[in-house]
Design a protein around this motif. Structure first.
Motif, PDB file in Angstrom:
ATOM      1  N   GLU A  68      37.134  68.948 113.185  1.00 23.73           N
ATOM      2  CA  GLU A  68      37.237  68.318 111.871  1.00 23.73           C
ATOM      3  C   GLU A  68      38.678  68.099 111.414  1.00 23.73           C
ATOM      4  O   GLU A  68      39.007  67.020 110.932  1.00 23.73           O
ATOM      5  N   MET A  80      24.700  74.995 112.992  1.00 18.37           N
ATOM      6  CA  MET A  80      25.742  74.931 111.952  1.00 18.37           C
ATOM      7  C   MET A  80      25.542  76.091 110.972  1.00 18.37           C
ATOM      8  O   MET A  80      26.499  76.773 110.585  1.00 18.37           O
ATOM      9  N   HIS A  82      25.590  60.247 107.802  1.00 20.35           N
ATOM     10  CA  HIS A  82      24.755  60.791 108.884  1.00 20.35           C
ATOM     11  C   HIS A  82      23.273  60.500 108.678  1.00 20.35           C
ATOM     12  O   HIS A  82      22.468  60.847 109.529  1.00 20.35           O
ATOM     13  N   VAL A  83      22.906  59.896 107.546  1.00 20.52           N
ATOM     14  CA  VAL A  83      21.471  59.689 107.297  1.00 20.52           C
ATOM     15  C   VAL A  83      21.179  58.226 106.955  1.00 20.52           C
ATOM     16  O   VAL A  83      21.998  57.541 106.342  1.00 20.52           O
ATOM     17  N   ILE A  86      23.636  73.981 102.515  1.00 23.88           N
ATOM     18  CA  ILE A  86      22.457  73.711 103.360  1.00 23.88           C
ATOM     19  C   ILE A  86      22.840  72.702 104.427  1.00 23.88           C
ATOM     20  O   ILE A  86      23.689  71.830 104.225  1.00 23.88           O
ATOM     21  N   TYR A  89      33.129  72.525 116.000  1.00 23.22           N
ATOM     22  CA  TYR A  89      33.325  71.710 114.795  1.00 23.22           C
ATOM     23  C   TYR A  89      34.592  72.092 114.026  1.00 23.22           C
ATOM     24  O   TYR A  89      35.322  71.220 113.534  1.00 23.22           O
ATOM     25  N   THR A  98      14.511  66.229 110.851  1.00 24.95           N
ATOM     26  CA  THR A  98      15.015  65.196 109.946  1.00 24.95           C
ATOM     27  C   THR A  98      15.350  63.974 110.791  1.00 24.95           C
ATOM     28  O   THR A  98      15.595  64.108 111.990  1.00 24.95           O
ATOM     29  N   ARG A 128      21.349  62.411 111.454  1.00 20.14           N
ATOM     30  CA  ARG A 128      22.028  62.788 112.706  1.00 20.14           C
ATOM     31  C   ARG A 128      22.629  64.172 112.515  1.00 20.14           C
ATOM     32  O   ARG A 128      23.686  64.318 111.894  1.00 20.14           O
ATOM     33  N   THR A 129      21.946  65.154 113.048  1.00 25.63           N
ATOM     34  CA  THR A 129      22.435  66.523 112.897  1.00 25.63           C
ATOM     35  C   THR A 129      23.473  66.803 113.977  1.00 25.63           C
ATOM     36  O   THR A 129      23.551  66.096 114.977  1.00 25.63           O
ATOM     37  N   LEU A 130      24.241  67.840 113.779  1.00 26.36           N
ATOM     38  CA  LEU A 130      25.356  68.124 114.685  1.00 26.36           C
ATOM     39  C   LEU A 130      25.212  69.490 115.351  1.00 26.36           C
ATOM     40  O   LEU A 130      26.208  70.185 115.548  1.00 26.36           O
ATOM     41  N   ALA A 133      18.490  67.764 103.420  1.00 24.00           N
ATOM     42  CA  ALA A 133      18.951  67.361 102.086  1.00 24.00           C
ATOM     43  C   ALA A 133      17.933  66.478 101.374  1.00 24.00           C
ATOM     44  O   ALA A 133      17.935  66.381 100.147  1.00 24.00           O
ATOM     45  N   SER A 161      30.159  66.509 101.441  1.00 23.63           N
ATOM     46  CA  SER A 161      31.355  65.939 102.062  1.00 23.63           C
ATOM     47  C   SER A 161      31.025  65.467 103.480  1.00 23.63           C
ATOM     48  O   SER A 161      30.524  66.251 104.301  1.00 23.63           O
TER      49      SER A 161
HETATM   50  C1  LIG Z   1      30.189  65.460 109.477  1.00 25.04           C
HETATM   51  S1  LIG Z   1      29.278  66.904 109.091  1.00 25.04           S
HETATM   52  C2  LIG Z   1      30.021  67.387 107.566  1.00 25.04           C
HETATM   53  C3  LIG Z   1      30.121  68.874 107.442  1.00 25.04           C
HETATM   54  C4  LIG Z   1      30.900  69.382 106.222  1.00 25.04           C
HETATM   55  N1  LIG Z   1      30.301  68.959 104.979  1.00 25.04           N
HETATM   56  C5  LIG Z   1      32.326  68.960 106.276  1.00 25.04           C
HETATM   57  O1  LIG Z   1      32.814  68.271 105.369  1.00 25.04           O
HETATM   58  O2  LIG Z   1      32.984  69.351 107.245  1.00 25.04           O
HETATM   59  C6  LIG Z   1      27.684  66.269 108.587  1.00 25.04           C
HETATM   60  C7  LIG Z   1      26.622  67.360 108.543  1.00 25.04           C
HETATM   61  O3  LIG Z   1      25.401  66.830 108.035  1.00 25.04           O
HETATM   62  C8  LIG Z   1      24.330  67.501 108.714  1.00 25.04           C
HETATM   63  N2  LIG Z   1      23.095  66.739 108.515  1.00 25.04           N
HETATM   64  C9  LIG Z   1      22.694  65.586 109.099  1.00 25.04           C
HETATM   65  N3  LIG Z   1      21.510  65.182 108.603  1.00 25.04           N
HETATM   66  C10 LIG Z   1      21.150  66.104 107.667  1.00 25.04           C
HETATM   67  C11 LIG Z   1      20.048  66.221 106.754  1.00 25.04           C
HETATM   68  N4  LIG Z   1      19.082  65.309 106.720  1.00 25.04           N
HETATM   69  N5  LIG Z   1      20.036  67.262 105.906  1.00 25.04           N
HETATM   70  C12 LIG Z   1      21.024  68.191 105.912  1.00 25.04           C
HETATM   71  N6  LIG Z   1      22.092  68.141 106.750  1.00 25.04           N
HETATM   72  C13 LIG Z   1      22.158  67.097 107.613  1.00 25.04           C
HETATM   73  C14 LIG Z   1      24.817  67.593 110.136  1.00 25.04           C
HETATM   74  O4  LIG Z   1      24.130  68.581 110.891  1.00 25.04           O
HETATM   75  C15 LIG Z   1      26.291  67.936 109.935  1.00 25.04           C
HETATM   76  O5  LIG Z   1      26.525  69.318 109.926  1.00 25.04           O
END
Ligand SMILES: C[S@@+](CC[C@H](N)C(=O)[O-])C[C@H]1O[C@@H](n2cnc3c(N)ncnc32)[C@H](O)[C@@H]1O
Length: 218
Positions: A24, A86, A127-128, A80, A20, A8, A11-13, A106, A122
């Motif tokens: 958080e 994660m 991140h996108v 997802i 995490y 994707t 920005r994945t984590l 997503a 949430s």
């Molecule tokens: C800041 S975290 C939020 C995690 C959780 N929802 C929370 O509230 O603690 C953002 C998450 O989005 C994921 N992410 C980033 N791009 C994504 C994508 N295109 N599709 C699905 N997940 C993605 C990241 O890997 C990360 O786990």
């Protein structure tokens, strides 16, 4: 068990997965429980609901929401995330038969049309990039039943000096132009353009996070 990440431009984590759950609560200034309760209230889960969580991270909210669902009535939640680590952490710590986790982007959901009663997300949309924000909202619309609810808690146009400071600092510190789009206030417009009813802001946190509630029209 290892779970492969999904390609994707978000920005994945993956790198943050092991820490995490410690990070958080700090980022939410020790108000994570209150924040999660607000999302839960806005969602108002019903026992038989099928719910999808976009960008679920380690699945903390999924697990909390699952406690309000009754598998006997078909209630279940699927989280997802594109980051395999994660999903591996979420499965290891929080999976139950009616609280599941899948590696998925997503913007490209592998679910049939009208499969869910509610979609939540949430702290994912900052991140996108803009086109993936739009694509994932269109996907949320597609997988929701008519009348289904969408709850999005994310960075939005700041309402306080501290909120502006934090959001602009994080945009530059993390070199994250996706945050600048949220600060510009693109989310509600994108939700409406994706077909949702005009979203309402039902809560605000720290002057820079808004909780939006909307529905797919009947
Ligand atoms: C800041 S975290 C939020 C995690 C959780 N929802 C929370 O509230 O603690 C953002 C998450 O989005 C994921 N992410 C980033 N791009 C994504 C994508 N295109 N599709 C699905 N997940 C993605 C990241 O890997 C990360 O786990």
């Amino acid at each position: 068990m290892t779970v492969p990440s999904v390609p994707t431009r978000g920005r994945t984590l993956d790198y943050a997965a092991p820490v995490y759950d410690l990070l958080e609560p700090l980022c939410l200034l020790n108000r994570q429980d209150e924040f999660d309760r607000t999302v839960l209230q806005a969602l108002d889960p019903q026992p038989g609901d099928k719910i999808l969580d976009l960008g679920c991270g380690t699945g903390v909210q999924c697990r909390k929401i699952s406690q309000f669902l009754d598998p006997g009535q078909g209630g279940c939640i699927t989280g997802i995330d594109a980051a395999g680590r994660m999903i591996a952490a979420a499965r290891a710590k929080r999976a139950t038969p009616h609280c599941r986790f899948e590696a998925m982007a997503a913007e490209d959901l592998h679910f049939p049309d009208a499969a869910f009663d509610a979609v939540i997300s949430s702290l994912f949309y900052h991140h996108v990039p803009l086109d993936l924000k739009r694509r994932s909202l269109e996907e949320a619309f597609r997988v929701l039943k008519p009348g289904g609810r969408l709850i999005v808690a994310d960075m939005h146009t700041p309402t306080t000096f501290i909120g502006a400071l934090v959001s602009h600092l994080s945009r530059w510190l993390f070199l994250q132009p996706q945050i600048a789009e949220n600060i510009r206030g693109v989310l509600p417009e994108l939700m409406s353009e994706s077909g949702f009813l005009p979203p309402r802001i039902v809560a605000r946190y720290f002057g820079y996070i808004a909780v939006f509630s909307t529905t797919r029209p009947l």
